[in-house]
Design an enzyme around this catalytic site. Structure first.
Site, short mmCIF file in Angstrom:
data_model
loop_
_atom_site.label_atom_id
_atom_site.label_comp_id
_atom_site.label_asym_id
_atom_site.label_seq_id
_atom_site.Cartn_x
_atom_site.Cartn_y
_atom_site.Cartn_z
N ASP A 172 0.66 3.86 -3.13
CA ASP A 172 0.28 5.25 -2.95
C ASP A 172 1.19 6.15 -3.78
OD1 ASP A 172 -1.00 7.53 -1.78
OD2 ASP A 172 0.67 7.70 -0.38
N GLU A 189 -4.63 0.45 -3.74
CA GLU A 189 -3.23 0.90 -3.86
C GLU A 189 -2.26 -0.27 -3.82
OE1 GLU A 189 -3.38 5.38 -2.01
OE2 GLU A 189 -2.92 3.72 -0.65
N ASP A 223 -7.38 0.92 0.48
CA ASP A 223 -5.99 0.50 0.68
C ASP A 223 -5.62 -0.64 -0.26
OD1 ASP A 223 -5.93 2.37 2.69
OD2 ASP A 223 -6.17 0.92 4.31
N GLU A 244 0.84 -1.20 0.00
CA GLU A 244 0.00 0.00 0.00
C GLU A 244 0.87 1.25 0.00
OE1 GLU A 244 -2.79 2.57 2.99
OE2 GLU A 244 -2.28 0.51 3.53
#
Length: 269
Positions: free
Chosen positions: A72, A143, A140, A68
């Site tokens: 991001d 990502e 989450d 994650e």
């Protein structure tokens, strides 16, 4: 990720979590996810990690939290590059507002649920019955899946998928967050100073159905202003409004639509 405490809003698609039963169920989720994202992993352990919530992992490092973190950054870079290329007329402030809206938890959660990634999550038993779990976990996993594809297939494998998945989110953000005040400013100017309301006329369209370009002009009363090209009608109208404002203020046109402009639009289409 932006605003870590923000949860998916009530307008978001409902989250559907399925308790894990056994390893066979996890394998089924991995197959389902690969079908959803239209990508077959060379290293399926990456996808398994991307789909595994901390509640379903043997330890925190075996969950999707590290992926994650990377996802991001990859998502942010890809969206920034996309906006930089697609909207050369927008300043840094406009681009920042659009990007922030597109990569927000709310946006990523909507897209993840729309794709069905919530049904692919590997979670611990009882998570779906725990009313306190953060609904943001579905954003989450979006990502983490991006990071897994990036690591397995590289930049080209994830770039077009992000653009496909987030196109609606970008369009909405451009309309509400970006330099979409040109039409509003022109309307205020026209009603206040010209006692009229602008309308927008389609002058020309070009390109195949899946990638058209539109040439649109703003018209106030009997006066038609220099038209502008856009990859969709909303963008073309915004740019046409910007041209009209520039002409009214006797400023250089931000979107000249002469021969060079038409050639450029046809090439991009």
């Amino acid at each position: 990720m932006n605003s870590p405490d923000q949860l998916l809003g009530p307008e978001s698609t409902s989250v559907h979590l399925i308790d894990d039963v056994d390893a066979g169920d996890q394998d089924a989720k991995i197959r389902r996810c690969q079908d959803i994202i239209d990508y077959q992993f060379s290293d399926e352990t990456l996808l398994r990690a991307a789909l595994t919530h901390a509640s379903g992992a043997s330890n925190r490092l075996a969950s999707n939290e590290r992926l994650e973190f990377l996802g991001d950054a990859v998502l942010g870079l890809m969206v920034c590059e996309w906006l930089f290329e697609e909207y050369p007329e927008y300043n840094e402030g406009d681009l920042t507002k659009i990007k922030s809206a597109v990569v927000s938890r709310r946006s990523c959660g909507r897209v993840a649920c729309r794709l069905g990634l919530d049904r692919c999550l590997i979670v611990g038993r009882g998570v779906t019955r725990n009313r306190s779990y953060p609904r943001s976990l579905v954003s989450d996993v979006f990502e983490s899946v991006i990071a897994a594809i990036y690591l397995d297939g590289g930049r080209d494998a994830i770039r077009d998928r992000i653009r496909d998945w987030l196109q609606d989110e970008v369009d909405a953000a451009v309309e509400s967050q970006g330099a979409s005040n040109y039409k509003s400013s022109l309307q205020q100017h026209a009603q206040r100073d010209l006692a009229n309301t602008p309308v927008y006329q389609l002058v020309r369209e070009t390109g195949p159905d899946h990638r058209k370009a539109f040439l649109i002009a703003a018209v106030i009363g009997d006066q038609s202003f220099t038209p502008a090209w856009g990859n969709n009608k909303k963008d073309a109208e915004q740019r046409a409004a910007a041209n009209a404002l520039a002409e009214l203020r006797e400023e250089p046109l931000p979107y000249p639509s002469g021969a060079a402009g038409e050639s450029s639009a046809e090439t991009s289409a």
